[in-house]
Design a protein around this motif. Sequence first.
Motif, PDB file in Angstrom:
ATOM      1  N   TYR A 173      31.795   5.266  12.030  1.00  0.00           N
ATOM      2  CA  TYR A 173      30.717   4.532  12.695  1.00  0.00           C
ATOM      3  C   TYR A 173      30.027   3.590  11.721  1.00  0.00           C
ATOM      4  CZ  TYR A 173      31.226   7.324  16.860  1.00  0.00           C
ATOM      5  OH  TYR A 173      31.728   7.889  17.999  1.00  0.00           O
ATOM      6  N   GLN A 183      27.920 -10.345  11.868  1.00  0.00           N
ATOM      7  CA  GLN A 183      28.179 -11.097  13.098  1.00  0.00           C
ATOM      8  C   GLN A 183      26.926 -11.222  13.960  1.00  0.00           C
ATOM      9  OE1 GLN A 183      31.753  -9.898  15.196  1.00  0.00           O
ATOM     10  NE2 GLN A 183      32.745  -9.328  13.289  1.00  0.00           N
ATOM     11  N   ASP A 184      26.012 -10.296  13.843  1.00  0.00           N
ATOM     12  CA  ASP A 184      24.753 -10.380  14.587  1.00  0.00           C
ATOM     13  C   ASP A 184      23.770  -9.356  14.019  1.00  0.00           C
ATOM     14  OD1 ASP A 184      22.672 -10.635  16.389  1.00  0.00           O
ATOM     15  OD2 ASP A 184      24.001 -10.925  18.105  1.00  0.00           O
ATOM     16  N   PRO A 189      19.610  -3.100  15.600  1.00  0.00           N
ATOM     17  CA  PRO A 189      18.724  -2.004  16.043  1.00  0.00           C
ATOM     18  C   PRO A 189      18.997  -1.571  17.485  1.00  0.00           C
ATOM     19  CG  PRO A 189      17.435  -3.807  15.088  1.00  0.00           C
ATOM     20  CD  PRO A 189      18.854  -4.275  15.146  1.00  0.00           C
ATOM     21  N   MET A 191      21.729  -1.111  18.779  1.00  0.00           N
ATOM     22  CA  MET A 191      22.818  -0.136  18.722  1.00  0.00           C
ATOM     23  C   MET A 191      22.333   1.176  18.090  1.00  0.00           C
ATOM     24  SD  MET A 191      25.317  -2.068  19.817  1.00  0.00           S
ATOM     25  CE  MET A 191      24.201  -3.088  20.757  1.00  0.00           C
ATOM     26  N   GLY A 192      21.102   1.174  17.635  1.00  0.00           N
ATOM     27  CA  GLY A 192      20.600   2.355  16.949  1.00  0.00           C
ATOM     28  C   GLY A 192      20.928   2.339  15.466  1.00  0.00           C
ATOM     29  N   VAL A 193      21.338   1.177  14.961  1.00  0.00           N
ATOM     30  CA  VAL A 193      21.711   1.069  13.552  1.00  0.00           C
ATOM     31  C   VAL A 193      20.494   0.671  12.726  1.00  0.00           C
ATOM     32  CG1 VAL A 193      23.164  -0.148  11.882  1.00  0.00           C
ATOM     33  CG2 VAL A 193      24.059   0.380  14.163  1.00  0.00           C
TER      34      VAL A 193
ATOM     35  N   SER B  48      12.365  -2.932  23.956  1.00  0.00           N
ATOM     36  CA  SER B  48      13.400  -2.293  23.130  1.00  0.00           C
ATOM     37  C   SER B  48      13.073  -2.339  21.638  1.00  0.00           C
ATOM     38  CB  SER B  48      14.757  -2.947  23.387  1.00  0.00           C
ATOM     39  OG  SER B  48      14.738  -4.281  22.946  1.00  0.00           O
ATOM     40  N   MET B  50      12.695  -4.886  19.582  1.00  0.00           N
ATOM     41  CA  MET B  50      13.155  -6.005  18.751  1.00  0.00           C
ATOM     42  C   MET B  50      11.982  -6.865  18.300  1.00  0.00           C
ATOM     43  SD  MET B  50      16.522  -7.370  20.741  1.00  0.00           S
ATOM     44  CE  MET B  50      17.111  -8.567  19.553  1.00  0.00           C
ATOM     45  N   PRO B  70      12.430   0.318  15.655  1.00  0.00           N
ATOM     46  CA  PRO B  70      13.351  -0.339  16.589  1.00  0.00           C
ATOM     47  C   PRO B  70      14.681   0.403  16.784  1.00  0.00           C
ATOM     48  CG  PRO B  70      12.401  -1.953  15.111  1.00  0.00           C
ATOM     49  CD  PRO B  70      11.881  -0.628  14.666  1.00  0.00           C
ATOM     50  N   HIS B  71      15.256   0.909  15.682  1.00  0.00           N
ATOM     51  CA  HIS B  71      16.570   1.539  15.828  1.00  0.00           C
ATOM     52  C   HIS B  71      16.495   2.936  16.440  1.00  0.00           C
ATOM     53  CE1 HIS B  71      15.253   2.977  11.855  1.00  0.00           C
ATOM     54  NE2 HIS B  71      15.978   4.026  12.113  1.00  0.00           N
ATOM     55  N   VAL B  74      16.644   3.382  21.124  1.00  0.00           N
ATOM     56  CA  VAL B  74      17.824   3.731  21.922  1.00  0.00           C
ATOM     57  C   VAL B  74      17.967   5.261  22.024  1.00  0.00           C
ATOM     58  CG1 VAL B  74      19.335   3.348  19.930  1.00  0.00           C
ATOM     59  CG2 VAL B  74      20.316   3.365  22.210  1.00  0.00           C
ATOM     60  N   HIS B  80      19.529  -1.733  25.835  1.00  0.00           N
ATOM     61  CA  HIS B  80      19.177  -3.113  26.128  1.00  0.00           C
ATOM     62  C   HIS B  80      20.447  -3.965  26.110  1.00  0.00           C
ATOM     63  CE1 HIS B  80      16.455  -6.741  24.766  1.00  0.00           C
ATOM     64  NE2 HIS B  80      17.279  -7.054  25.732  1.00  0.00           N
ATOM     65  N   PRO B  82      21.342  -7.489  25.895  1.00  0.00           N
ATOM     66  CA  PRO B  82      20.524  -8.663  25.607  1.00  0.00           C
ATOM     67  C   PRO B  82      20.991  -9.920  26.326  1.00  0.00           C
ATOM     68  CG  PRO B  82      21.889  -8.128  23.719  1.00  0.00           C
ATOM     69  CD  PRO B  82      22.150  -7.070  24.743  1.00  0.00           C
ATOM     70  N   ARG B  86      25.556 -11.103  23.515  1.00  0.00           N
ATOM     71  CA  ARG B  86      25.495 -10.721  22.103  1.00  0.00           C
ATOM     72  C   ARG B  86      26.486  -9.622  21.723  1.00  0.00           C
ATOM     73  NH1 ARG B  86      20.269 -12.660  20.406  1.00  0.00           N
ATOM     74  NH2 ARG B  86      20.634 -11.837  18.348  1.00  0.00           N
ATOM     75  N   LEU B  87      27.729  -9.799  22.134  1.00  0.00           N
ATOM     76  CA  LEU B  87      28.769  -8.896  21.637  1.00  0.00           C
ATOM     77  C   LEU B  87      29.056  -9.268  20.195  1.00  0.00           C
ATOM     78  CD1 LEU B  87      31.179  -8.954  24.689  1.00  0.00           C
ATOM     79  CD2 LEU B  87      29.672  -7.094  23.995  1.00  0.00           C
ATOM     80  N   PHE B  88      29.745  -8.390  19.488  1.00  0.00           N
ATOM     81  CA  PHE B  88      30.222  -8.745  18.151  1.00  0.00           C
ATOM     82  C   PHE B  88      31.566  -9.434  18.360  1.00  0.00           C
ATOM     83  CE2 PHE B  88      27.495  -5.049  17.666  1.00  0.00           C
ATOM     84  CZ  PHE B  88      26.549  -5.583  16.804  1.00  0.00           C
ATOM     85  N   ARG B  98      32.234   1.386  20.302  1.00  0.00           N
ATOM     86  CA  ARG B  98      31.923   2.410  19.298  1.00  0.00           C
ATOM     87  C   ARG B  98      30.496   2.220  18.777  1.00  0.00           C
ATOM     88  NH1 ARG B  98      35.520   5.204  16.491  1.00  0.00           N
ATOM     89  NH2 ARG B  98      37.151   3.662  16.847  1.00  0.00           N
ATOM     90  N   LEU B  99      30.128   0.970  18.566  1.00  0.00           N
ATOM     91  CA  LEU B  99      28.764   0.723  18.085  1.00  0.00           C
ATOM     92  C   LEU B  99      27.733   1.094  19.149  1.00  0.00           C
ATOM     93  CD1 LEU B  99      29.275  -2.522  16.035  1.00  0.00           C
ATOM     94  CD2 LEU B  99      28.567  -0.285  15.186  1.00  0.00           C
ATOM     95  N   ALA B 101      27.884   3.608  20.836  1.00  0.00           N
ATOM     96  CA  ALA B 101      27.746   5.064  20.729  1.00  0.00           C
ATOM     97  C   ALA B 101      27.336   5.478  19.318  1.00  0.00           C
ATOM     98  CB  ALA B 101      29.062   5.733  21.111  1.00  0.00           C
ATOM     99  N   TYR B 102      26.606   4.611  18.624  1.00  0.00           N
ATOM    100  CA  TYR B 102      26.283   4.863  17.211  1.00  0.00           C
ATOM    101  C   TYR B 102      25.333   6.037  17.016  1.00  0.00           C
ATOM    102  CZ  TYR B 102      25.376   3.575  12.339  1.00  0.00           C
ATOM    103  OH  TYR B 102      25.282   3.562  10.979  1.00  0.00           O
ATOM    104  N   ARG B 147      28.952  -1.301  26.649  1.00  0.00           N
ATOM    105  CA  ARG B 147      28.444  -0.933  25.322  1.00  0.00           C
ATOM    106  C   ARG B 147      27.095  -0.238  25.449  1.00  0.00           C
ATOM    107  NH1 ARG B 147      27.319  -5.687  21.061  1.00  0.00           N
ATOM    108  NH2 ARG B 147      25.656  -6.110  22.555  1.00  0.00           N
TER     109      ARG B 147
END
Lengths: 297, 234
Positions: A173, A183-184, A189, A191-193, B48, B50, B70-71, B74, B80, B82, B86-88, B98-99, B101-102, B147
């Motif tokens: 992960y 990339q962004d 945040p 994503m919970g990162v 959310s 941000m 912020p993180h 979730v 959220h 957005p 805003r995909l990677f 996968r992200l 489900a981080y 996602r």
Amino acid sequence: MFGFFSSLDCSLDIFFVEALLNGVLLAGLLALLALGLNLVFGVIDVVWICYAELVMIGMYAIFFFVQTVGLPLPLAFLLAIGLVAIAGLLLHYLVIRPVLDQPPINQLLVTGGLLFLLQAAATMAFGIEFRNLGLRLGSMNIGDMSFSWSRIITFAVAIAAVVALWQFLTRTYIGTAIRAISQDRQIMPLMGVDQKKVYLATSAIGGGLAGLAACLMVLQYDIYPQIGLQFGPLTFMICVLGGLGNMVGGFVAAFIIAQFITIGGSCVATEWGYAVAFLFFMLVIFVRPQGLFGAKS
Amino acid sequence: MLDLKGVDAGYGAFQALFGISMRVNAGEAVAVIGANGAGKTTLMRVISGMLPASSGTMTMEGSDLRTTPPHKVVELGIAHVPESRRLFPRLSVEDNLRLGAYIPSARAHFAERLDYVYGLFPRLKERRGQFAGTMSGGEQQMCAIARALMSKPKLVLLDEPSMGLAPVIVQQVFDLVRRIRTEGYTVLIVEQNVSQVLKVADRAYLLEVGRIVQSGSSAELAASDEIRKAYMGI
Ligand SMILES: Nc1ncnc2c1ncn2[C@@H]1O[C@H](COP(=O)(O)OP(=O)(O)OP(=O)(O)O)[C@@H](O)[C@H]1O
Ligand SMILES: [Mg+2]
């Protein structure tokens, strides 16, 4: 034309093949060095100008653990990797973090300043003498060709480390977050990162890779405070040639540059190898400013 | 479930939201409508985490959102999606998921959730190895929603899911939103496509230059002359 080459002792003979293969072996180490720098740049967007000095710290640490403390070599290696990983962490936390939102030139100057600081500290602690562990690993002979075991081991370990890092980046992960973050940044945040944690983890891994490079380099090179001047610019050149932050590009570029160094070196003289490599680099950059594999921005 | 009282927010000296009070109850689909620049995206960002709110209170199931980093939002069950997805773009569809489900609670059920979202969006399963940025707009919207669902959220924030999509695809996206509702998620959706979103939502808030100026059931708002004139072109 042919006469010119043969006068430079560079005909297509056994020495050429030997140089070619030695280039491949050298490329492993260069690829490892470039990988650490690219990883950090790709994630944090800051160039660690003092990257090669982290390697130098690692080399002195190994020397100290073995010669002064009397630890066995494998333990010294492990400790050095851990130590430089911590150095990477501290570098980020103490030096990079405060200038994270500042212009690139400021970031360049703080890490560049650290370069001189580390060189000075190493000179104070260990002097300017060339040190080594006195290891003699011998060499492997194939026909008339000879390859030193230290280079072969270095190559194998470096490639294994590259593969292991790749597995980490694609299977975990946090590894996925490391690949995603440039990339962004803003939506991490969501994503919970926790971006700060990703930066710290990346810095520790970048440091750990420098530590591993140190373990491999003490097998073949003398340790001296300015060793970073030999490998630092080379590492940057490879990274830029491959597209700064592009780990795959850096890997390929390491193999190209290593060939220029060893073949150029065996044709003319070792110093010329570096010069030819930089000349090639300059020509490429004139035509493709983003490097061979960098995306146009 | 989600409760906002007197929330102000802005960008630097510029205030974009003024005293926003609203709530979203469990199981509801609530719409926020308004013109360009009304502050709809800003509102979603504030919820959310941000963008920090500058005053007011904001809670999710009793947890204070304003003091949640912020993180961590979730982890309270808010996902959220957005604006503009805003995909990677240079990660595969599956890496994007996968992200999603981080967070630790989602990692533990990654395989299960992946099966679940692939069941909802079989198209994504076909494309799982492809770079997300190379998919069509509609597929990317699916991926962005998938996602968000990976974290097993309670509340899904959707910011203009139909933006930039062809009319046929827009219809599919609204079907998708209905689908998410029936899956039991609570939804807060921002849309400029007012007539469509009022068909999906139970209730709606009308936002004008950073203030809520009208609220009520979707039927009430859809019947309002003002809204019909200003936002539905009728
Ligand atoms: N990053 C930013 N910095 C400064 N001002 C911003 C920023 N983002 C939005 N704004 C301003 O805040 C106000 C509300 O913007 P917001 O994006 O929330 O509107 P919106 O309702 O989502 O509009 P749209 O329908 O166009 O998406 C606008 O006046 C906008 O110019
Ligand atoms: Mg918006």
